[in-house]
Scaffold this active site. Sequence first.
Site, PDB file in Angstrom:
ATOM      1  N   LYS A 200       0.877  -1.172   0.000  1.00 20.93           N
ATOM      2  CA  LYS A 200       0.000   0.000   0.000  1.00 20.93           C
ATOM      3  C   LYS A 200       0.909   1.214   0.000  1.00 20.93           C
ATOM      4  O   LYS A 200       1.927   1.222   0.695  1.00 20.93           O
ATOM      5  CB  LYS A 200      -0.857  -0.011   1.265  1.00 20.93           C
ATOM      6  CG  LYS A 200      -1.802   1.174   1.424  1.00 20.93           C
ATOM      7  CD  LYS A 200      -2.432   1.125   2.833  1.00 20.93           C
ATOM      8  CE  LYS A 200      -3.513   2.153   3.024  1.00 20.93           C
ATOM      9  NZ  LYS A 200      -3.857   2.302   4.469  1.00 20.93           N
ATOM     10  N   HIS A 219      -6.264   1.762  14.393  1.00 20.36           N
ATOM     11  CA  HIS A 219      -6.599   0.391  13.975  1.00 20.36           C
ATOM     12  C   HIS A 219      -5.445  -0.547  14.327  1.00 20.36           C
ATOM     13  O   HIS A 219      -4.340  -0.092  14.624  1.00 20.36           O
ATOM     14  CB  HIS A 219      -6.827   0.336  12.453  1.00 20.36           C
ATOM     15  CG  HIS A 219      -5.577   0.624  11.665  1.00 20.36           C
ATOM     16  ND1 HIS A 219      -5.032   1.888  11.556  1.00 20.36           N
ATOM     17  CD2 HIS A 219      -4.733  -0.195  10.991  1.00 20.36           C
ATOM     18  CE1 HIS A 219      -3.934   1.830  10.844  1.00 20.36           C
ATOM     19  NE2 HIS A 219      -3.712   0.573  10.486  1.00 20.36           N
ATOM     20  N   ASP A 221      -3.523  -3.829  12.272  1.00 19.21           N
ATOM     21  CA  ASP A 221      -3.507  -4.377  10.907  1.00 19.21           C
ATOM     22  C   ASP A 221      -4.092  -5.792  10.932  1.00 19.21           C
ATOM     23  O   ASP A 221      -3.847  -6.558  11.861  1.00 19.21           O
ATOM     24  CB  ASP A 221      -2.071  -4.384  10.357  1.00 19.21           C
ATOM     25  CG  ASP A 221      -1.543  -2.959  10.118  1.00 19.21           C
ATOM     26  OD1 ASP A 221      -2.340  -2.013  10.128  1.00 19.21           O
ATOM     27  OD2 ASP A 221      -0.318  -2.817   9.913  1.00 19.21           O
ATOM     28  N   HIS A 275      -2.492   1.512  16.198  1.00 17.08           N
ATOM     29  CA  HIS A 275      -1.752   2.667  15.684  1.00 17.08           C
ATOM     30  C   HIS A 275      -2.624   3.553  14.801  1.00 17.08           C
ATOM     31  O   HIS A 275      -3.709   3.142  14.388  1.00 17.08           O
ATOM     32  CB  HIS A 275      -0.496   2.198  14.925  1.00 17.08           C
ATOM     33  CG  HIS A 275      -0.788   1.252  13.785  1.00 17.08           C
ATOM     34  ND1 HIS A 275      -1.108  -0.072  13.956  1.00 17.08           N
ATOM     35  CD2 HIS A 275      -0.817   1.453  12.446  1.00 17.08           C
ATOM     36  CE1 HIS A 275      -1.307  -0.649  12.786  1.00 17.08           C
ATOM     37  NE2 HIS A 275      -1.148   0.258  11.846  1.00 17.08           N
TER      38      HIS A 275
HETATM   39  C1  OGA Z   1      -1.701   1.557   7.458  1.00 14.26           C
HETATM   40  C2  OGA Z   1      -0.894   2.308   8.432  1.00 14.26           C
HETATM   41  C3  OGA Z   1       0.833   3.884   8.928  1.00 14.26           C
HETATM   42  C4  OGA Z   1       1.681   4.926   8.282  1.00 14.26           C
HETATM   43  O1  OGA Z   1      -1.760   1.988   6.298  1.00 14.26           O
HETATM   44  O2  OGA Z   1      -2.264   0.507   7.853  1.00 14.26           O
HETATM   45  O3  OGA Z   1      -1.022   2.032   9.583  1.00 14.26           O
HETATM   46  O4  OGA Z   1       2.710   5.257   8.873  1.00 14.26           O
HETATM   47  N1  OGA Z   1      -0.062   3.270   8.018  1.00 14.26           N
HETATM   48  O5  OGA Z   1       1.330   5.413   7.209  1.00 14.26           O
HETATM   49 NI    NI Z   2      -1.779   0.024   9.847  1.00 10.05          NI
END
Ligand code: OGA
Ligand code: NI
Length: 333
Positions: A200, A219, A221, A275
Amino acid sequence: MEAERVQNIASTFEDTIPEAFIRSEHEQPAITTVHGVNLDVPVIDVSDPDEEKITRLIADASREWGMFQIVNHGIPSEVISKLQSVGRAFFELPQVEKELYAKPPGAKSIEGYGTFLQKEVEGKKGWVDHLFHRIWPPPAINYRFWPKNPPLYREANEEYVKYLHGVVDKLFKSLSLDLGLEEHELKEAVGGDEMTYLLKINYYPPCPRPDLALGVVAHTDMCSITILLPNDIQGLQACRDGQWYCVKYIPNALVIHIGDQIKILSNGKYKSVFHRTTVTKDKTRMSWPVFLEPPPDLAVGPHPKLVNEKNPPKYKTKKYGDYCYCKLNKIPQ
Ligand code: OGA
Ligand code: NI
């Protein structure tokens, strides 16, 4: 009609943000962050020749925090900066070009360019756009969602994956051994060679009111483990004893999150970290998490070797696809 992207909204607002991005008071980062303190999540040098020590540090961090950073992980800094520069170049393309990679409406797969992933409570929105595509194993890849522009996009991503395998194997091995399992057993339990690496890219544009908005809402993961590469803009926060703290940015480090499937497999011995992310007024933050996912039809539950009469399973065994469906739609597991 072109979907509304946060990147476009960001370029049209100067001092305010639309109501839909203003979090309620129990979420607003200005109110809910413990300011001036970075959270001391462990930083682990994985090049240490003492493998038992690394195993212990990784496992301890996973039990205690569900989160840690690794340094000297063997991924060359050129490979990292190339991955980041092609990702950034994609998000800097004209909007029409990015929309060629938009997640098709109604598509089952998560892959593609998009905004507003989760159905959020109170209908609030996160200040972030994203691009999702699988990067491993080859049969799971759909190049339709890999940008053709910039031209080096594919090469940069392929190089990154090549180096990522070493990190993935080290993590699974350490987490298995410390539970008294054979080194391959946790990875096997999440699909072995069929486990997919889902990349992502988060793109957090500058935000006129970083005190009121969040990037990604709080959330854990869903996957097994997340290996996250941030750019150099601070923004990741983790929850500790009910309070939110910033996680310090360390150049070239990878941030590791233990996800729900490892928590479940370990029957709660390892934690999945809660987080979220904040945004800034004048800088674009980006991050590249890779989610290590079991195949959707694979059932995951507490590992049979870790449960017995004294230690009954704390979690249900269910197909990963069903787990994700419930979590995304806020249906109890
Ligand atoms: C996520 C996430 C954290 C970030 O996309 O699940 O927690 O540092 N990203 O972008
Ligand atoms: Ni995340």
